[in-house]
Design a protein around this motif. Structure first.
Motif, PDB file in Angstrom:
ATOM      1  N   GLU A  31       0.830  -1.210   0.000  1.00  0.00           N
ATOM      2  CA  GLU A  31       0.000   0.000   0.000  1.00  0.00           C
ATOM      3  C   GLU A  31       0.865   1.260   0.000  1.00  0.00           C
ATOM      4  O   GLU A  31       0.514   2.256  -0.642  1.00  0.00           O
ATOM      5  CB  GLU A  31      -0.959   0.026   1.188  1.00  0.00           C
ATOM      6  N   GLU A  35       0.398   3.967  -2.926  1.00  0.00           N
ATOM      7  CA  GLU A  35       0.108   5.369  -2.585  1.00  0.00           C
ATOM      8  C   GLU A  35       1.144   6.296  -3.198  1.00  0.00           C
ATOM      9  O   GLU A  35       0.804   7.364  -3.730  1.00  0.00           O
ATOM     10  CB  GLU A  35       0.077   5.544  -1.063  1.00  0.00           C
ATOM     11  N   ARG A  38       0.401   6.483  -6.921  1.00  0.00           N
ATOM     12  CA  ARG A  38      -0.757   7.350  -7.172  1.00  0.00           C
ATOM     13  C   ARG A  38      -0.376   8.817  -7.093  1.00  0.00           C
ATOM     14  O   ARG A  38      -0.773   9.635  -7.933  1.00  0.00           O
ATOM     15  CB  ARG A  38      -1.868   7.053  -6.159  1.00  0.00           C
ATOM     16  N   THR A  63      -7.704  -6.067  -2.458  1.00  0.00           N
ATOM     17  CA  THR A  63      -7.943  -5.237  -1.279  1.00  0.00           C
ATOM     18  C   THR A  63      -7.638  -3.774  -1.582  1.00  0.00           C
ATOM     19  O   THR A  63      -8.416  -2.867  -1.217  1.00  0.00           O
ATOM     20  CB  THR A  63      -7.070  -5.709  -0.103  1.00  0.00           C
ATOM     21  N   LEU A  64      -6.528  -3.526  -2.272  1.00  0.00           N
ATOM     22  CA  LEU A  64      -6.130  -2.143  -2.563  1.00  0.00           C
ATOM     23  C   LEU A  64      -6.840  -1.595  -3.800  1.00  0.00           C
ATOM     24  O   LEU A  64      -7.289  -0.445  -3.800  1.00  0.00           O
ATOM     25  CB  LEU A  64      -4.615  -2.073  -2.748  1.00  0.00           C
ATOM     26  N   SER A  66      -9.680  -2.233  -4.882  1.00  0.00           N
ATOM     27  CA  SER A  66     -11.098  -1.984  -4.613  1.00  0.00           C
ATOM     28  C   SER A  66     -11.336  -0.584  -4.060  1.00  0.00           C
ATOM     29  O   SER A  66     -12.480  -0.124  -3.993  1.00  0.00           O
ATOM     30  CB  SER A  66     -11.649  -3.031  -3.638  1.00  0.00           C
ATOM     31  N   LYS A  67     -10.258   0.081  -3.661  1.00  0.00           N
ATOM     32  CA  LYS A  67     -10.365   1.471  -3.200  1.00  0.00           C
ATOM     33  C   LYS A  67     -10.325   2.385  -4.426  1.00  0.00           C
ATOM     34  O   LYS A  67      -9.394   2.322  -5.229  1.00  0.00           O
ATOM     35  CB  LYS A  67      -9.219   1.802  -2.241  1.00  0.00           C
ATOM     36  N   PHE A  68     -11.330   3.217  -4.566  1.00  0.00           N
ATOM     37  CA  PHE A  68     -11.486   4.005  -5.786  1.00  0.00           C
ATOM     38  C   PHE A  68     -10.242   4.827  -6.119  1.00  0.00           C
ATOM     39  O   PHE A  68      -9.845   4.928  -7.287  1.00  0.00           O
ATOM     40  CB  PHE A  68     -12.698   4.940  -5.641  1.00  0.00           C
ATOM     41  N   HIS A  69      -9.597   5.403  -5.107  1.00  0.00           N
ATOM     42  CA  HIS A  69      -8.466   6.292  -5.381  1.00  0.00           C
ATOM     43  C   HIS A  69      -7.208   5.537  -5.805  1.00  0.00           C
ATOM     44  O   HIS A  69      -6.250   6.147  -6.277  1.00  0.00           O
ATOM     45  CB  HIS A  69      -8.166   7.182  -4.168  1.00  0.00           C
ATOM     46  N   TYR A  70      -7.202   4.202  -5.667  1.00  0.00           N
ATOM     47  CA  TYR A  70      -6.068   3.398  -6.125  1.00  0.00           C
ATOM     48  C   TYR A  70      -6.351   2.660  -7.438  1.00  0.00           C
ATOM     49  O   TYR A  70      -5.419   2.348  -8.191  1.00  0.00           O
ATOM     50  CB  TYR A  70      -5.701   2.341  -5.085  1.00  0.00           C
ATOM     51  N   ARG A  71      -7.596   2.351  -7.689  1.00  0.00           N
ATOM     52  CA  ARG A  71      -7.994   1.414  -8.750  1.00  0.00           C
ATOM     53  C   ARG A  71      -7.313   1.662 -10.095  1.00  0.00           C
ATOM     54  O   ARG A  71      -6.839   0.735 -10.752  1.00  0.00           O
ATOM     55  CB  ARG A  71      -9.512   1.471  -8.925  1.00  0.00           C
TER      56      ARG A  71
END
Length: 204
Positions: A31, A35, A38, A63-64, A66-71
């Motif tokens: 992660e 991050e 991103r 898991t990661l 699925s988070k919109f800001h990472y997708r």
């Protein structure tokens, strides 16, 4: 390849991020990298490496991602030679995420029970790409050093929802990559040239 204009992408390997110590350690480090990617506009690719780590990689990726800001800054490398990959696709619904489809370098020691033969591997390779396209994603087809696979990829129909775009094809550096790359570019395919760092590939 990375440069100042496109920033390229970064591939991460679970074995180098603590996956063999604990899943939580791997997820935490992964992660941090996602991050960072991103923040800098760099795509982060999760490499499945080998079968014993494949489920941890898929679980952490989903898991990661699925988070919109990472997708949209993540992509999962799918090793088409792995016989159990279909179960992971269904369990984690991997079709809904960006993928990079590869035959599998097979540089890691694997039991014969988890590795597909050439005909089945090729069938799974194309099936992975078609399923990802049907889910509205744009997979990368990599890393080409097989003329027969290039020809089959060109037959794949892109769903209307993706418009006139064609999936990127990643070629290995060398005569095939250069000659076929120029032809594919002329036919409207985005082409990326990769330089191999595995000695076995360099001999082929």
């Amino acid at each position: 390849a990375m440069n100042d204009s496109n920033r390229g992408n970064v591939a991460i390997k679970a074995s180098q991020l603590g996956a063999e110590i604990s899943y939580e350690l791997f997820l935490g480090y992964a992660e941090e990298i996602v991050e960072c990617g991103r923040a800098k506009g760099i795509e982060i690719e999760f490499d499945q490496e080998q079968w014993r780590l494949a489920e941890q990689v898929c679980k952490a990726f989903v898991t990661l991602a699925s988070k919109f800001h990472y997708r949209h800054f993540m992509r999962l490398c799918m090793q088409a030679h792995l016989a159990g990959l279909g179960e992971l696709i269904e369990k984690y619904r991997l079709d809904r995420f960006n993928q990079r489809i590869v035959k599998g370098a097979q540089v890691y020691p694997e039991s014969s029970s988890v590795v597909m033969g050439e005909p089945d591997m090729k069938k799974q390779y194309f099936n992975l790409g078609q399923r990802n396209l049907a889910a509205g994603q744009m997979p990368y087809f990599a890393t080409m050093r097989d003329q027969s696979i290039i020809e089959e990829v060109e037959k794949i129909k892109v769903p209307y929802m993706l418009g006139p775009f064609k999936p990127p094809i990643q070629m290995l550096y060398g005569p095939l990559g250069r000659e076929q790359g120029e032809r594919l570019l002329a036919d409207g395919y985005p082409v990326i040239i990769y330089t191999p760092f595995v000695s076995g590939w360099c001999k082929k």
